[in-house]
Design an enzyme around this catalytic site. Structure first.
Site, PDB file in Angstrom:
ATOM      1  N   HIS A 119      40.845  35.981  43.435  1.00 28.88           N
ATOM      2  CA  HIS A 119      41.406  37.302  43.759  1.00 28.88           C
ATOM      3  C   HIS A 119      42.919  37.165  43.817  1.00 28.88           C
ATOM      4  O   HIS A 119      43.437  36.269  44.476  1.00 28.88           O
ATOM      5  CB  HIS A 119      40.864  37.783  45.101  1.00 28.88           C
ATOM      6  CG  HIS A 119      41.552  39.011  45.609  1.00 28.88           C
ATOM      7  ND1 HIS A 119      41.674  40.158  44.849  1.00 28.88           N
ATOM      8  CD2 HIS A 119      42.172  39.286  46.784  1.00 28.88           C
ATOM      9  CE1 HIS A 119      42.329  41.076  45.542  1.00 28.88           C
ATOM     10  NE2 HIS A 119      42.653  40.574  46.713  1.00 28.88           N
ATOM     11  N   HIS A 166      46.926  39.525  43.494  1.00 25.62           N
ATOM     12  CA  HIS A 166      47.582  40.827  43.423  1.00 25.62           C
ATOM     13  C   HIS A 166      48.568  40.785  42.257  1.00 25.62           C
ATOM     14  O   HIS A 166      49.727  41.185  42.391  1.00 25.62           O
ATOM     15  CB  HIS A 166      48.275  41.163  44.736  1.00 25.62           C
ATOM     16  CG  HIS A 166      47.306  41.553  45.813  1.00 25.62           C
ATOM     17  ND1 HIS A 166      47.676  42.247  46.934  1.00 25.62           N
ATOM     18  CD2 HIS A 166      45.973  41.380  45.916  1.00 25.62           C
ATOM     19  CE1 HIS A 166      46.608  42.454  47.702  1.00 25.62           C
ATOM     20  NE2 HIS A 166      45.561  41.927  47.105  1.00 25.62           N
ATOM     21  N   ASP A 198      38.113  40.082  22.594  1.00 29.55           N
ATOM     22  CA  ASP A 198      37.750  38.660  22.555  1.00 29.55           C
ATOM     23  C   ASP A 198      37.139  38.218  23.890  1.00 29.55           C
ATOM     24  O   ASP A 198      36.385  37.257  23.952  1.00 29.55           O
ATOM     25  CB  ASP A 198      38.997  37.790  22.314  1.00 29.55           C
ATOM     26  CG  ASP A 198      39.366  37.709  20.842  1.00 29.55           C
ATOM     27  OD1 ASP A 198      38.492  37.950  19.996  1.00 29.55           O
ATOM     28  OD2 ASP A 198      40.540  37.413  20.547  1.00 29.55           O
ATOM     29  N   HIS A 247      43.602  48.654  45.076  1.00 28.05           N
ATOM     30  CA  HIS A 247      43.767  47.307  45.636  1.00 28.05           C
ATOM     31  C   HIS A 247      44.193  46.316  44.543  1.00 28.05           C
ATOM     32  O   HIS A 247      45.378  46.060  44.387  1.00 28.05           O
ATOM     33  CB  HIS A 247      42.453  46.918  46.332  1.00 28.05           C
ATOM     34  CG  HIS A 247      42.477  45.582  46.984  1.00 28.05           C
ATOM     35  ND1 HIS A 247      41.454  45.148  47.799  1.00 28.05           N
ATOM     36  CD2 HIS A 247      43.360  44.564  46.936  1.00 28.05           C
ATOM     37  CE1 HIS A 247      41.738  43.929  48.242  1.00 28.05           C
ATOM     38  NE2 HIS A 247      42.880  43.555  47.728  1.00 28.05           N
ATOM     39  N   TYR A 257      33.934  31.054  16.639  1.00 26.07           N
ATOM     40  CA  TYR A 257      35.339  30.881  16.988  1.00 26.07           C
ATOM     41  C   TYR A 257      35.560  29.508  17.640  1.00 26.07           C
ATOM     42  O   TYR A 257      34.725  29.058  18.414  1.00 26.07           O
ATOM     43  CB  TYR A 257      35.760  31.995  17.960  1.00 26.07           C
ATOM     44  CG  TYR A 257      37.144  31.854  18.510  1.00 26.07           C
ATOM     45  CD1 TYR A 257      38.235  32.406  17.843  1.00 26.07           C
ATOM     46  CD2 TYR A 257      37.365  31.141  19.692  1.00 26.07           C
ATOM     47  CE1 TYR A 257      39.515  32.266  18.359  1.00 26.07           C
ATOM     48  CE2 TYR A 257      38.633  30.992  20.205  1.00 26.07           C
ATOM     49  CZ  TYR A 257      39.708  31.562  19.536  1.00 26.07           C
ATOM     50  OH  TYR A 257      40.970  31.407  20.041  1.00 26.07           O
TER      51      TYR A 257
HETATM   52 ZN   LIG Z   1      43.770  41.644  48.088  1.00 28.86          ZN
END
Ligand SMILES: [Zn+2]
Length: 231
Positions: A94, A96, A119, A168, A226
């Site tokens: 996660h 930002h 892709d 978010h 590929y």
């Molecule tokens: Zn966050």
């Protein structure tokens, strides 16, 4: 115990600032040992430069801290919910990161504007709904996970390894923590390219289905050709 798991989570977390995906303490990665039902995650509020492998906090899939002196990332419940729902996932990232957050804040899916996107994902990057007041006030981080899981009803997390949480930012995942960071980095690049595409041409449209399928399948389909063979 879990030395390797800690090391894997540590290395993946260090990759976040290296890839330009976060400043200060923004962002976190975890690595799961699926057999043990335990994952290692970044401690809360510790800068990337100060991290050590020993700082990683070990948490089980019930949310209990198994080992660690520091508090785990505040996003730990989101990671736990995703691991429980997505059985092939062993790493979650996660961040930002700027462009992915911009699309999340604009509450828009990222349209599949070109083959770089196709892709990796054969469709738009999905976006959750804006969370209800009740969910925000109750178990915010858990509800973030639940929202993603609900959004993936009918979507395969192996085929779409990234998502935007409305207002978010992005979550990405994969078969390992390193792969999760890779997907987070890919998502940021796709978000940037899509933003520039709309800047140049405000009425740009997603590419056609045949081109999406061609690019996705040649890399991920059963007859993929590929690269230098199957990963
Ligand atoms: Zn966050």
């Amino acid at each position: 115990m879990y030395k390797e798991l800690r090391r894997e989570a540590f290395e993946a977390n260090r990759e976040i600032p290296r890839q330009g995906l976060a400043i200060y303490t923004f962002g976190n990665v975890s690595a799961l040992d699926r057999k043990a039902g335990v994952f290692a995650i970044k401690p809360s509020g510790v800068a990337y430069d100060d991290l050590t492998a020993d700082d990683m906090v070990l948490v089980d899939l019930e949310g209990k801290i198994v080992e660690g002196k520091l508090n785990p990332s505040s996003d730990t419940p989101t990671h736990r919910i995703l691991y429980r729902a997505f059985e092939t996932v062993s790493g979650i990232c996660h961040t930002h990161s700027c462009y992915a957050v911009a699309w999340a804040q604009a509450c828009r899916e990222i349209p599949v504007f070109g083959t770089t996107h196709a892709d990796h994902v054969a469709g738009n990057i999905p976006l959750t709904e804006v969370m209800s007041d009740e969910a925000i006030k109750n178990n915010y981080e858990e509800e973030t996970g639940n929202q993603i899981v609900r959004l993936f009803t009918g979507l395969d997390p192996n085929e779409v390894a990234m998502v935007l949480v409305a207002c978010h930012g992005p979550f990405a995942w994969g078969a390992s923590a390193a792969k999760a960071v890779y997907n987070a980095r890919v998502l940021e690049e796709l978000a940037k390219m899509a933003c520039l595409t709309e800047t140049i041409n405000a009425s740009a449209r997603p590419i056609k289905g045949t081109l999406i399928e061609k690019h996705y399948q040649r890399k991920h389909g059963k007859d993929a050709y590929y690269g230098q063979g199957k990963e």
